[in-house]
Design an enzyme around this catalytic site. Structure first.
Site, short mmCIF file in Angstrom:
data_model
loop_
_atom_site.label_atom_id
_atom_site.label_comp_id
_atom_site.label_asym_id
_atom_site.label_seq_id
_atom_site.Cartn_x
_atom_site.Cartn_y
_atom_site.Cartn_z
N GLU A 175 0.12 18.69 14.30
CA GLU A 175 0.23 17.44 13.55
C GLU A 175 1.47 17.45 12.65
O GLU A 175 2.15 16.44 12.49
CB GLU A 175 -1.03 17.21 12.70
CG GLU A 175 -2.22 16.80 13.55
CD GLU A 175 -3.54 16.85 12.76
OE1 GLU A 175 -4.31 15.89 12.88
OE2 GLU A 175 -3.78 17.86 12.05
N ASP B 14 4.72 -10.67 -4.83
CA ASP B 14 5.42 -11.95 -4.90
C ASP B 14 6.90 -11.72 -5.10
O ASP B 14 7.33 -10.63 -5.48
CB ASP B 14 4.82 -12.80 -6.04
CG ASP B 14 4.83 -12.07 -7.37
OD1 ASP B 14 5.92 -11.88 -7.94
OD2 ASP B 14 3.74 -11.66 -7.86
#
Ligand code: GLA
Length: 753
Positions: free
Chosen positions: A616, A536
């Site tokens: 990777e 929030d």
């Protein structure tokens, strides 16, 4: 000055760049709401308020004998009261000492102040003095002498108006506030819908759009936090409003506790919106002379669709809510060990991970749960914030030194508000746990809550965490909170004050955060509550980023981040690349897709880096360098949702440079079919007349697609071709088709001479 006060006529008009808000104190002293919308002049628009004798809608005593037309039950108001003739949902419910539930507010005085007001102990939008103004209108209940100060903060450039309320008891008796909302907004006419964001743990902020028909519509939380289940943010819009067109309003509540947002369409088709602290667990005693401050709501209006609501809020959150060094500083690309090891790690293993990560260009190593007390699973140890040197095989400082020596910064996980029954802290201070005497508490993740409403608990936690921050070279803290609060009770409050617990808890949390962030400004705090359970605008005042969700699956994240983007900027959304099959969904997605989605957030990794192949590792290097190259565009760019996850094939979003010189368009195919229709999106925010070139980032393509794919970009344009901003907006950008399941594309669009 963005505020025009016409004292003679009781008329107050607030202007931002593109919006106007107007209210009027009428001859009785009722503060009427007159207008909020597209920017207009200062003239009195109260002629739109039509009065009529309506049965069963009564009249205040002062006017009732003369007229049956004036009714609080039908008038649009700035701050409505329960109990005195307005039967709709109301903003203020006061219990007086005689037991009555009543207040009736009348205009008393006002002042206009240069600069934006602040609220003691609560988060609030802030601004340089010359860029914001405050209007304070004071209303009074003549019978009880309760004063209500309505605060309006105007950030002209941002198209933001904030609202907060101070309630002062100027009477001679105690009163109890049973409801004290932050915002009351009455829409005099129009048919509306509202968009709210519901969810659950690992699937937060799903969008729901509903018609605001007759009746009461409400969302909220009684969980002690703002919650995974409903976010304290809503959009009210006219029918048919979409991303680019239509009238709409955004409301974001700067509060991390229990909230309620309600809307009611009344008997004459007016719509009232109320937002504030949830009244269910709220009963605040106000002694004579005392004052109560509500949290703040920030609102914005757009006449050009919902996208603008989001961009207004993003800009404001980034610069006028987030604070401190980390507001503007580039945040490090982090690696977190949680999904790599969970509780099962040694210091040696962590150091090995950090070393490998440093070599690949990662900048911050975050040690998650399990480094303290007796904490090898989630059943014990919370509260004992002392490093477990046996498990680490060294002191925390030694581990941190090893990590910083490889060139990485070091960060730590905490869950300061929680306590395990099996912990030394609980054994020493059982009275610090939130439980109701004589009842067995509801357990969640087998843990209890520490009573943050208590000053001694707050002080203890400030002191304990400060000691760790001082002993260890830490530059990052993940502040977690892993359950909802029930059995609400504080041993430090008397029976009459237990209704203050929930809000006092939030005030306590804010006090601890304020104190630690002020004392350790170099530490980047990331909020977290099982991912997005306390996501929030209030938390963002203390922690400029929040872990968006415990769900790290790239495809699930498309909707979570899409929903979150309506109210919150990319710079606030914690997002990581994790391993496949994904730990929450079991889904396998390409590496490039995972990095593309995590780049729509703060960007980091959460996997066992020591298990990755050379190839990777090389991809990680490239991803980090791409992220850093486009950092400003990604974090501070204007955000456009071009295609929603509800689309059949593909989710598409864009970050555009505010000056329109470049943009990054990201597209993820969440669903692949054969022989599909082309995906064409209209690129926003570019300069109409400028020419642009596209660059398509290629990663993870199946071998056979290889380079030849580039030369056969489907549907038209070739690498190197120049296209105007106008063409990209009006005709669109073609997104290349999917070459594999969950294909992601990142297309960089840059202006050329
Ligand atoms: C919460 C967080 C996770 C992780 C765990 C540790 O669920 O959201 O990221 O930190 O706690 O227990």
């Amino acid at each position: 000055m963005s505020i025009v006060a016409d004292a003679k006529n009781g008329l107050f008009t607030l202007h931002t760049k593109n919006t106007t808000y107007q209210m009027k104190a009428d001859s009785l002293g009722t503060l009427l709401h007159v207008y909020y919308g597209e920017r207009t002049d200062d003239s009195d628009k109260s002629y739109v308020i039509c009065m009529k004798d309506r049965g069963f809608s009564g009249n205040p005593y002062e006017v009732g004998k003369k007229s049956k037309e004036y009714s609080l039950d039908t008038l649009p108001q700035e701050y409505s009261c329960y109990g005195t003739g307005d039967y709709r949902i109301s903003a203020l419910k006061v219990q007086n000492m005689d037991g009555s539930l009543a207040a009736a507010l009348r205009f008393k005085e006002y002042q206009v102040i240069r600069g934006k007001y602040t609220i003691q102990g609560l988060p609030a939008v802030y601004s340089e003095k010359e860029k914001a103004d405050t209007l304070e209108v004071i209303l009074e209940d003549p019978a009880s002498k309760v004063e209500v100060h309505l605060l309006y903060g105007v950030l002209e450039e941002n198209d933001i108006i904030t609202r907060a309320v101070k309630i002062v008891n100027r009477g001679s008796d105690r009163i109890v506030l049973q409801k004290a909302a932050s915002l009351n907004l009455d829409f005099i006419n129009g048919e509306y819908e509202w968009i709210t964001f519901y969810g659950r743990h690992v699937m937060e902020r799903n969008l729901q759009r509903e018609e605001l028909g007759h009746g009461i519509h409400a969302i909220g939380s009684v969980r002690g936090t703002s919650s995974h289940q409903y976010n304290p943010f809503a959009i009210v819009c006219e029918k048919n409003t979409d991303e680019e067109k239509g009238k709409c309003y955004g409301f974001s509540f700067l509060y991390s506790g229990e909230f309620q947002m309600e809307a009611e369409k009344d008997q004459i088709d007016q719509t009232r919106l109320i937002c504030g602290i949830h009244p269910d667990n709220f009963a605040w005693n106000l002694q004579p002379g005392e004052a109560f401050d509500t949290p703040e709501v920030m609102m914005t209006y757009s006449g050009a669709g919902i996208g603008m609501i989001s961009r207004n809020l993003h800009r404001t959150i980034r610069k006028h809510i987030c604070r401190g060094e980390w507001r503007d500083k580039r945040r490090p690309v982090l690696i977190n060990n949680w999904e790599a090891t969970y509780f099962d790690f040694s210091g040696e293993q962590l150091a090995k991970m950090a070393k490998k990560a440093a070599g690949l260009g990662l900048e911050l190593f975050v040690l998650d749960d399990g480094w303290f007390g007796k904490r090898d699973d989630d059943n014990s140890g919370l509260g004992d914030w002392f490093p477990n040197e046996k498990k680490l095989g060294c002191t925390l400082k030694e581990l941190a030194d090893q990590i910083t020596e490889c060139g990485m910064q070091f960060g730590l996980w905490f869950e300061p508000e929680a306590v395990s029954e099996d912990s030394d802290l609980y054994r020493t201070h059982p009275e610090w746990a939130v439980v109701i005497p004589g009842r067995r508490p509801d357990l969640s993740r087998n843990q209890l809550i520490l009573d943050f409403s208590r000053a001694d608990v707050q002080d203890y936690m400030i002191e304990r965490m400060s000691a760790i921050f001082e002993e260890t070279p830490i530059t990052y803290v993940k502040w977690d909170f892993n359950r909802s609060i029930c059995d609400k009770y504080s041993m430090a409050l008397d029976a009459q004050s237990q209704g203050e617990f929930s809000h006092r808890y939030v005030l306590g949390l804010y006090r601890v955060l304020e104190s630690l962030t002020a004392k350790f400004p170099h530490i980047l705090f990331e909020g977290c509550s099982g991912g997005g359970g306390r996501f929030d605008a209030g938390m963002l005042y203390y922690t400029p980023q929040i872990w968006c969700s415990d769900n790290s699956d790239a495809i699930a994240r498309l909707s979570i981040q899409y929903g979150t983007s309506f109210g919150y900027p990319v710079s606030a959304m914690g997002a990581h690349v994790s391993a496949v099959p994904n730990h929450q969904t079991g889904r396998t997605t390409p590496f490039a897709t995972r990095s593309c989605v995590a780049m729509a957030g703060t960007f980091g990794y959460e996997l066992d880096i020591t298990k990755l192949s050379e190839e990777e590792g090389e991809k990680i290097r490239q991803q980090i360098s791409r992220f850093k190259k486009h950092y400003d565009l990604i974090q501070y760019g204007e955000y456009y949702r071009l295609q929603a996850p509800s689309d059949r094939q593909c989710t598409v979003w864009e970050m555009a440079d505010p000056e329109g010189k470049e943009a990054l368009v990201s597209a993820v195919f969440h669903h692949v079919e054969g022989n599909t229709a082309p995906v064409i999106v209209r690129v926003q925010g570019l300069r109409e007349k400028a020419c642009y070139q596209m660059h398509l980032y290629m990663e993870d393509l199946p071998e056979e697609a290889g380079k030849s794919f580039l030369t056969h970009l489907p549907y038209g344009y070739k690498e190197g071709e120049r296209i105007t901003g106008a063409a990209l907006r009006q005709c669109g950008l073609v997104i290349p088709g999917a070459m594999q399941e969950f294909q992601a594309w990142q297309i960089h669009i840059a202006e050329v001479e």
